[in-house]
Design a protein around this motif. Structure first.
Motif, PDB file in Angstrom:
ATOM      1  N   HIS A  89       0.933  -1.211   0.056  1.00  0.00           N
ATOM      2  CA  HIS A  89      -0.130   0.022   0.060  1.00  0.00           C
ATOM      3  C   HIS A  89       0.898   1.251   0.021  1.00  0.00           C
ATOM      4  CE1 HIS A  89      -3.222   2.675   2.241  1.00  0.00           C
ATOM      5  NE2 HIS A  89      -1.944   3.202   2.665  1.00  0.00           N
ATOM      6  N   CYS A  90       0.546   2.376  -0.921  1.00  0.00           N
ATOM      7  CA  CYS A  90       1.411   3.289  -0.883  1.00  0.00           C
ATOM      8  C   CYS A  90       0.525   4.484  -1.218  1.00  0.00           C
ATOM      9  CB  CYS A  90       2.304   3.393  -1.814  1.00  0.00           C
ATOM     10  SG  CYS A  90       3.726   4.817  -1.662  1.00  0.00           S
ATOM     11  N   LEU A  91       0.810   5.712  -0.203  1.00  0.00           N
ATOM     12  CA  LEU A  91      -0.251   6.780  -0.429  1.00  0.00           C
ATOM     13  C   LEU A  91       0.864   8.003  -0.068  1.00  0.00           C
ATOM     14  CD1 LEU A  91      -3.665   6.422   1.164  1.00  0.00           C
ATOM     15  CD2 LEU A  91      -3.078   6.575  -1.324  1.00  0.00           C
ATOM     16  N   ARG A  99       9.867   7.721  -1.946  1.00  0.00           N
ATOM     17  CA  ARG A  99      10.685   7.073  -0.953  1.00  0.00           C
ATOM     18  C   ARG A  99      10.478   5.364  -1.325  1.00  0.00           C
ATOM     19  NH1 ARG A  99      14.698   6.053   1.395  1.00  0.00           N
ATOM     20  NH2 ARG A  99      14.685   5.262   3.337  1.00  0.00           N
ATOM     21  N   LEU A 100       9.218   4.968  -1.672  1.00  0.00           N
ATOM     22  CA  LEU A 100       8.866   3.726  -1.706  1.00  0.00           C
ATOM     23  C   LEU A 100       9.904   3.077  -2.925  1.00  0.00           C
ATOM     24  CD1 LEU A 100       7.328   1.045  -1.282  1.00  0.00           C
ATOM     25  CD2 LEU A 100       5.871   1.702  -3.170  1.00  0.00           C
ATOM     26  N   LEU A 101      10.268   3.771  -3.968  1.00  0.00           N
ATOM     27  CA  LEU A 101      11.104   3.376  -5.236  1.00  0.00           C
ATOM     28  C   LEU A 101      12.210   3.361  -4.710  1.00  0.00           C
ATOM     29  CD1 LEU A 101      11.252   2.905  -8.163  1.00  0.00           C
ATOM     30  CD2 LEU A 101      11.596   5.302  -8.637  1.00  0.00           C
ATOM     31  N   GLU A 102      12.748   4.086  -3.742  1.00  0.00           N
ATOM     32  CA  GLU A 102      14.271   4.128  -3.392  1.00  0.00           C
ATOM     33  C   GLU A 102      14.567   2.960  -2.354  1.00  0.00           C
ATOM     34  OE1 GLU A 102      15.025   8.948  -2.474  1.00  0.00           O
ATOM     35  OE2 GLU A 102      15.128   7.566  -0.758  1.00  0.00           O
ATOM     36  N   PRO A 106       2.440   8.214  -9.909  1.00  0.00           N
ATOM     37  CA  PRO A 106       2.535   8.887 -11.132  1.00  0.00           C
ATOM     38  C   PRO A 106       2.727   7.920 -12.473  1.00  0.00           C
ATOM     39  CG  PRO A 106       4.373   9.471  -9.551  1.00  0.00           C
ATOM     40  CD  PRO A 106       3.653   8.617  -8.978  1.00  0.00           C
ATOM     41  N   GLN A 107       2.323   8.176 -13.488  1.00  0.00           N
ATOM     42  CA  GLN A 107       2.589   7.203 -14.504  1.00  0.00           C
ATOM     43  C   GLN A 107       4.024   7.163 -15.055  1.00  0.00           C
ATOM     44  OE1 GLN A 107      -0.186   8.288 -17.813  1.00  0.00           O
ATOM     45  NE2 GLN A 107       1.159   7.590 -19.410  1.00  0.00           N
ATOM     46  N   GLU A 108       4.916   7.998 -14.824  1.00  0.00           N
ATOM     47  CA  GLU A 108       6.402   7.889 -15.137  1.00  0.00           C
ATOM     48  C   GLU A 108       6.915   6.766 -14.238  1.00  0.00           C
ATOM     49  OE1 GLU A 108       4.308  10.997 -14.860  1.00  0.00           O
ATOM     50  OE2 GLU A 108       5.617  11.938 -13.377  1.00  0.00           O
ATOM     51  N   MET A 109       6.321   6.539 -13.120  1.00  0.00           N
ATOM     52  CA  MET A 109       6.952   5.523 -12.119  1.00  0.00           C
ATOM     53  C   MET A 109       6.750   4.315 -12.405  1.00  0.00           C
ATOM     54  SD  MET A 109       7.264   7.358  -8.466  1.00  0.00           S
ATOM     55  CE  MET A 109       7.677   6.107  -7.727  1.00  0.00           C
ATOM     56  N   ILE A 110       5.598   3.840 -13.723  1.00  0.00           N
ATOM     57  CA  ILE A 110       5.362   2.591 -13.741  1.00  0.00           C
ATOM     58  C   ILE A 110       6.546   1.826 -14.369  1.00  0.00           C
ATOM     59  CG2 ILE A 110       3.891   1.139 -15.304  1.00  0.00           C
ATOM     60  CD1 ILE A 110       1.866   3.310 -14.787  1.00  0.00           C
ATOM     61  N   ALA A 111       7.360   2.363 -15.445  1.00  0.00           N
ATOM     62  CA  ALA A 111       8.417   1.532 -15.803  1.00  0.00           C
ATOM     63  C   ALA A 111       9.449   1.188 -14.768  1.00  0.00           C
ATOM     64  CB  ALA A 111       8.872   2.271 -16.913  1.00  0.00           C
ATOM     65  N   LYS A 132      -5.821   7.007 -16.457  1.00  0.00           N
ATOM     66  CA  LYS A 132      -4.899   7.218 -17.498  1.00  0.00           C
ATOM     67  C   LYS A 132      -3.472   6.456 -17.247  1.00  0.00           C
ATOM     68  CE  LYS A 132      -2.669  11.211 -20.108  1.00  0.00           C
ATOM     69  NZ  LYS A 132      -1.298  11.232 -19.381  1.00  0.00           N
ATOM     70  N   ALA A 133      -3.045   6.159 -15.951  1.00  0.00           N
ATOM     71  CA  ALA A 133      -1.807   5.428 -15.631  1.00  0.00           C
ATOM     72  C   ALA A 133      -2.328   3.966 -15.862  1.00  0.00           C
ATOM     73  CB  ALA A 133      -1.730   5.570 -14.052  1.00  0.00           C
ATOM     74  N   PHE A 134      -3.433   3.488 -15.744  1.00  0.00           N
ATOM     75  CA  PHE A 134      -3.573   2.176 -15.695  1.00  0.00           C
ATOM     76  C   PHE A 134      -3.775   1.908 -17.525  1.00  0.00           C
ATOM     77  CE2 PHE A 134      -4.102  -0.981 -12.484  1.00  0.00           C
ATOM     78  CZ  PHE A 134      -3.800   0.313 -11.165  1.00  0.00           C
ATOM     79  N   ARG A 135      -4.119   2.847 -18.131  1.00  0.00           N
ATOM     80  CA  ARG A 135      -4.078   2.534 -19.566  1.00  0.00           C
ATOM     81  C   ARG A 135      -2.485   2.237 -20.090  1.00  0.00           C
ATOM     82  NH1 ARG A 135      -9.077   5.971 -20.141  1.00  0.00           N
ATOM     83  NH2 ARG A 135      -7.619   7.655 -20.197  1.00  0.00           N
TER      84      ARG A 135
END
Ligand SMILES: [Zn+2]
Length: 274
Positions: free
Chosen positions: A130-132, A137-140, A160-165, A190-193
């Motif tokens: 879960h992240c809100l 920080r989660l990515l780090e 954010p959409q840019e963090m999906i990849a 939009k991110a899910f698309r």
């Protein structure tokens, strides 16, 4: 219906669902929900998750401490968690980081999260995160720490959409809740698309994250507060929403979600079937 449904994340053990439990189980079976990952959120609800796993073949249990409940942990929580992990094949969840909740203590949340993430990596268990408002920080942390090789789930992905990849590269799966069908959730839709097709999952997060009322085929009310709650059998309606969002026939989507679900949870499901 000639496809099977998989709920990547719910809380069937939640006390708000308890008075409706048998009717809920009958309804999810009628809807062809074949597996649901039932996530504990604190020490107090782990025994109930275990009990459900023992009596319902649909349930894939997960045990974890949710960031909202880190302050209530007892000194023995780690031992209790390990005891539950060893009682039944399972995942770890719900765990994570949350800077949205009032009075959060990010340092304590991080300690509890990292300890559970390491445990998931050490034992090769899928973990539900879960992240809100703590995506950076989660990515780090995910980059710096060991991760289970099977991957991990970012439930109700609202980052954010840019963090999906970069997240997908680390092994992330992303699950879509019915809540994102609300009009104001356009950014999340939009991110899910933009998701890689092999990383998408679907969830109810029941009894939370209600669909808009016109989409919810299984209305349910919390008897104590009289508030509407989400019924786990609304999963079919979330699949319908996902199919519309991605402009894909629901059968094709369901097959893809089934393959994705099995990749992430295969080892646990196989061990449970033994
Ligand atoms: Zn949840």
């Amino acid at each position: 219906m000639n496809y099977r449904l998989y709920d990547a994340h719910n809380h069937l053990q939640d006390p708000r669902l308890a008075p409706h439990r048998e009717a809920v189980l009958a309804a999810v079976r009628r809807e062809n929900v074949v597996k649901m990952v039932v996530n504990g959120s604190c020490e107090a609800d782990w025994p109930e998750v275990l009990e459900l796993a023992r009596r319902c073949p649909e349930v894939i249990p997960a045990f974890g401490c949710h960031p909202w409940y880190v302050k209530g942990l007892t000194p023995d929580w780690q031992k209790a968690l390990v005891r539950h992990l060893e009682a039944v094949p399972c995942g770890i969840g719900e765990v994570g980081l949350d800077r949205w909740i009032k009075g959060y203590d990010l340092e304590q949340q991080e300690q509890v999260f990292v300890w559970q993430l390491r445990l998931a990596a050490e034992r090769e268990l899928p973990v539900s995160i879960h992240c809100l408002q703590a995506w950076g920080r989660l990515l780090e942390i995910l980059r710096a720490e060991p991760r289970p090789r099977c991957g991990f789930l970012l439930h109700s992905y609202g980052g954010p959409q840019e963090m999906i990849a970069p997240l997908a590269e680390l092994g992330a799966y992303f699950s879509l809740p019915g809540y994102f069908a609300h009009e104001r959730k356009a950014r999340q839709r939009k991110a899910f698309r933009a998701l890689p097709p092999d990383r998408m999952l679907i969830e109810t997060d029941a009894p939370d994250q209600l669909l808009p009322p016109e989409r919810s085929g299984h209305p349910l009310t919390d008897g104590h507060t009289n508030k509407a709650i989400n019924h786990p059998a609304n999963l079919g309606a979330v699949y319908q929403f996902a199919a519309e969002l991605l402009n894909e026939p629901i059968e094709a989507l369901a097959q893809r979600v089934e393959a994705n679900f099995q990749r992430l949870f295969a080892a646990v499901a196989t061990a449970l079937a033994r």
